[in-house]
Design a protein around this motif. Structure first.
Motif, PDB file in Angstrom:
ATOM      1  N   TRP A 241       0.832  -1.199   0.000  1.00 31.91           N
ATOM      2  CA  TRP A 241       0.000   0.000   0.000  1.00 31.91           C
ATOM      3  C   TRP A 241       0.868   1.251   0.000  1.00 31.91           C
ATOM      4  CZ3 TRP A 241      -4.843  -0.851  -1.171  1.00 31.91           C
ATOM      5  CH2 TRP A 241      -5.436  -2.055  -0.807  1.00 31.91           C
ATOM      6  N   TRP A 242       0.332   2.326  -0.611  1.00 38.63           N
ATOM      7  CA  TRP A 242       1.060   3.588  -0.674  1.00 38.63           C
ATOM      8  C   TRP A 242       0.848   4.386   0.605  1.00 38.63           C
ATOM      9  CZ3 TRP A 242       4.373   3.998  -4.524  1.00 38.63           C
ATOM     10  CH2 TRP A 242       4.122   3.308  -5.723  1.00 38.63           C
ATOM     11  N   HIS A 243       1.924   4.994   1.094  1.00 39.38           N
ATOM     12  CA  HIS A 243       1.832   5.855   2.270  1.00 39.38           C
ATOM     13  C   HIS A 243       2.617   7.143   2.048  1.00 39.38           C
ATOM     14  CE1 HIS A 243      -0.020   3.783   5.880  1.00 39.38           C
ATOM     15  NE2 HIS A 243      -0.198   2.927   4.903  1.00 39.38           N
ATOM     16  N   ALA A 244       2.032   8.240   2.491  1.00 41.41           N
ATOM     17  CA  ALA A 244       2.716   9.534   2.424  1.00 41.41           C
ATOM     18  C   ALA A 244       3.989   9.482   3.252  1.00 41.41           C
ATOM     19  CB  ALA A 244       1.794  10.630   2.939  1.00 41.41           C
ATOM     20  N   PHE A 245       5.040  10.166   2.761  1.00 42.84           N
ATOM     21  CA  PHE A 245       6.284  10.230   3.521  1.00 42.84           C
ATOM     22  C   PHE A 245       6.806  11.654   3.596  1.00 42.84           C
ATOM     23  CE2 PHE A 245       8.269   9.667  -0.748  1.00 42.84           C
ATOM     24  CZ  PHE A 245       9.192  10.695  -0.717  1.00 42.84           C
ATOM     25  N   ARG A 246       7.662  11.865   4.554  1.00 43.56           N
ATOM     26  CA  ARG A 246       8.413  13.108   4.719  1.00 43.56           C
ATOM     27  C   ARG A 246       9.865  12.728   4.980  1.00 43.56           C
ATOM     28  NH1 ARG A 246       9.760  16.476   9.190  1.00 43.56           N
ATOM     29  NH2 ARG A 246       9.777  18.717   8.720  1.00 43.56           N
ATOM     30  N   TRP A 247      10.765  13.272   4.155  1.00 44.88           N
ATOM     31  CA  TRP A 247      12.205  13.017   4.260  1.00 44.88           C
ATOM     32  C   TRP A 247      12.902  14.310   4.608  1.00 44.88           C
ATOM     33  CZ3 TRP A 247      16.315  15.307   1.908  1.00 44.88           C
ATOM     34  CH2 TRP A 247      17.548  14.653   1.907  1.00 44.88           C
ATOM     35  N   THR A 248      13.901  14.241   5.480  1.00 44.24           N
ATOM     36  CA  THR A 248      14.696  15.423   5.811  1.00 44.24           C
ATOM     37  C   THR A 248      16.176  15.126   5.591  1.00 44.24           C
ATOM     38  OG1 THR A 248      15.015  14.892   8.163  1.00 44.24           O
ATOM     39  CG2 THR A 248      13.009  16.100   7.558  1.00 44.24           C
ATOM     40  N   ALA A 249      16.905  16.155   5.195  1.00 39.66           N
ATOM     41  CA  ALA A 249      18.343  16.001   4.995  1.00 39.66           C
ATOM     42  C   ALA A 249      19.045  15.695   6.309  1.00 39.66           C
ATOM     43  CB  ALA A 249      18.910  17.278   4.374  1.00 39.66           C
ATOM     44  N   LEU A 250      18.417  16.098   7.427  1.00 38.44           N
ATOM     45  CA  LEU A 250      19.027  15.899   8.738  1.00 38.44           C
ATOM     46  C   LEU A 250      19.218  14.429   9.067  1.00 38.44           C
ATOM     47  CD1 LEU A 250      20.031  17.274  11.332  1.00 38.44           C
ATOM     48  CD2 LEU A 250      17.692  17.104  12.214  1.00 38.44           C
ATOM     49  N   ASP A 251      18.174  13.615   8.822  1.00 38.35           N
ATOM     50  CA  ASP A 251      18.309  12.187   9.143  1.00 38.35           C
ATOM     51  C   ASP A 251      18.356  11.282   7.924  1.00 38.35           C
ATOM     52  OD1 ASP A 251      15.700  12.176   8.301  1.00 38.35           O
ATOM     53  OD2 ASP A 251      14.837  11.721  10.255  1.00 38.35           O
ATOM     54  N   ASN A 252      18.161  11.854   6.710  1.00 33.67           N
ATOM     55  CA  ASN A 252      18.301  11.101   5.465  1.00 33.67           C
ATOM     56  C   ASN A 252      17.481   9.813   5.484  1.00 33.67           C
ATOM     57  OD1 ASN A 252      19.259  10.521   2.864  1.00 33.67           O
ATOM     58  ND2 ASN A 252      21.052   9.433   3.641  1.00 33.67           N
ATOM     59  N   GLN A 253      16.215   9.942   5.900  1.00 32.07           N
ATOM     60  CA  GLN A 253      15.371   8.758   6.008  1.00 32.07           C
ATOM     61  C   GLN A 253      13.917   9.110   5.730  1.00 32.07           C
ATOM     62  OE1 GLN A 253      15.772   6.743   9.756  1.00 32.07           O
ATOM     63  NE2 GLN A 253      14.094   5.320   9.351  1.00 32.07           N
ATOM     64  N   LEU A 254      13.231   8.256   4.966  1.00 28.91           N
ATOM     65  CA  LEU A 254      11.810   8.436   4.747  1.00 28.91           C
ATOM     66  C   LEU A 254      11.045   8.051   5.998  1.00 28.91           C
ATOM     67  CD1 LEU A 254      12.743   8.431   1.726  1.00 28.91           C
ATOM     68  CD2 LEU A 254      10.658   7.171   1.200  1.00 28.91           C
ATOM     69  N   ARG A 255      10.096   8.904   6.385  1.00 31.45           N
ATOM     70  CA  ARG A 255       9.250   8.603   7.539  1.00 31.45           C
ATOM     71  C   ARG A 255       7.793   8.711   7.111  1.00 31.45           C
ATOM     72  NH1 ARG A 255      12.254   7.982  11.980  1.00 31.45           N
ATOM     73  NH2 ARG A 255      14.324   8.961  12.053  1.00 31.45           N
TER      74      ARG A 255
END
Length: 408
Positions: A241-255
């Motif tokens: 299933w598709w889920h919205a994500f937010r990535w930041t350069a600070l932790d370099n990880q999709l959440r």
């Protein structure tokens, strides 16, 4: 001797006791359905800092046409095409002066366009193939991104400037298709998808960075913050299933940002500071609903938050973009009054709220005081509450009349 700001404030505060009852709300939270160009439906893809909206709408001939809407005109402007019949606007610059998207040419091919008030619609060309589409523009509209076909017909992400023209951004790994969807304020960070994986590209290293997934095989980046350090989009999870994500350069990880009780969600836009994300998500019944996500509040259903605007059975189905300051949200939904699926513009700020924190307090009063006597600049200048072109005692009076009314 010129009167000082304090003298103006004092005079206005006294006048408040006399005219308080006559003050109307001049820029209250509101939902505006934007209508169509004479057809059945419309959708808003982009919004500028001054509340200008870009998208597509059907006309009386059932053709889709790119439009630009402004509050001053309160109507859609058909932006035309490039010799063909149809077009769609997919993005707008932060200052509202440039609109980008695709339009059919004389041969019926899709061609990326850049539109300005003075110059009209300009064909940006291709990378050797037949078709191209523009998806985003920098804050001042001088840099445009999207996809274009190369000679073998494959799609490649492009970055366009007046000086360099359309430049192939490449792909990772080599030979696979790529698409650019979002761009930072200065045009130096671009996001999109390459080989079905979300990517982030920076001008400093001229390389596509694979942002990974939430456990599944595919992902797609759609929006990026002003400085390029926050990226939003959607990704498959292990369950597919598709889920919205937010990535930041600070932790370099999709959440993952979750959903609204259903299985899927997709993030489409993000504010300048990266703290407000919009998109759509499924509710427990599987219905698609527009959402806003914030760091403090998480994901909220805009149909619940702004239910007072929807008591006639109207529904906000999807949010596609948010202005830099998080004030304006656009998308599409069902307008029960017209019984059509239409583009909408949602103004989320309260009357007298200068900074969008939901409260009308000392900070808002000081904002007007410090801006007092300076020119207003349309919807982008929040201190000019009544939009009469100057920050004056009328604006100060509006803040005072709503002062201390609580936060929401």
């Amino acid at each position: 001797m010129q009167r000082t700001v304090k003298q103006w404030a004092f005079r206005t505060a006294i006048a408040l006791s006399v005219v308080l009852g006559a003050v109307d709300s001049l820029s209250a939270q509101r939902l505006t359905w934007l209508g169509t160009l004479g057809g059945r439906d419309s959708l808003a893809y982009g919004v500028s800092d001054n509340g200008a909206v870009a998208g597509w709408a059907s006309n009386s001939n059932r053709q889709y046409r790119a439009f630009r809407w402004t509050a001053s005109d309160n109507q859609m402007q058909d932006l035309g095409a490039l010799g063909g019949n149809e077009s769609e606007a997919l993005g707008i610059s932060a200052d509202g002066s440039v609109v980008v998207g695709w339009a059919q040419n004389n041969n019926g091919y899709l061609r990326a366009f850049r539109w300005t008030q003075d110059g009209g619609m300009e064909d940006l060309g291709t990378l050797g193939g037949s078709q191209s589409v523009a998806w985003g523009a920098s804050a001042n509209g001088s840099v445009v991104v999207g996809w274009a076909e190369i000679t073998n017909g494959r799609r490649r992400a492009f970055r366009w400037t007046r000086a360099a023209g359309m430049v192939d951004m490449g792909t990772q790994p080599a030979g696979n298709p790529s698409v650019a969807y979002g761009i930072s304020a200065d045009g130096n960070v671009v996001v999109g998808a390459s080989n079905n994986r979300a990517f982030r590209w920076t001008a400093s290293n001229n390389q596509i960075q694979d942002l990974g997934t939430l456990g599944g095989n595919e992902s797609e980046a759609r929006g990026v913050s002003a400085n390029g350090d926050v990226v939003v989009g959607w990704s498959q999870k292990n369950d597919g299933w598709w889920h919205a994500f937010r990535w930041t350069a600070l932790d370099n990880q999709l959440r993952g940002l979750g959903a609204l009780g259903g299985r899927e969600s997709k993030a489409r836009g993000v504010s300048a500071n990266g703290n407000v994300v919009v998109g759509w998500a499924q509710d427990p019944r599987g219905n698609t609903r527009a959402f806003r996500w914030t760091q403090d509040g998480g994901m909220e259903d805009l149909n619940i938050t702004y239910a007072d605007f929807l008591n006639n059975g109207s529904v906000l189905q999807a949010a596609y973009a948010v202005s830099s300051d998080g004030r304006y949200i656009v998308g599409n939904g069902y307008n029960a009054v017209t019984q059509r699926y239409e583009a909408f513009l949602l103004d989320t700020w309260r009357t007298g709220d200068m900074n969008g924190d939901g409260c009308i307090d000392d900070a808002d009063l000081l904002a007007v005081l410090f801006a007092f006597g300076t020119p207003g600049t349309g919807y982008a200048r929040h201190e000019d509450i009544n939009k009469d072109g100057i920050v004056d005692d009328a604006d100060l009076l509006t803040v005072l009349s709503n002062f201390g009314g609580g936060c929401n």
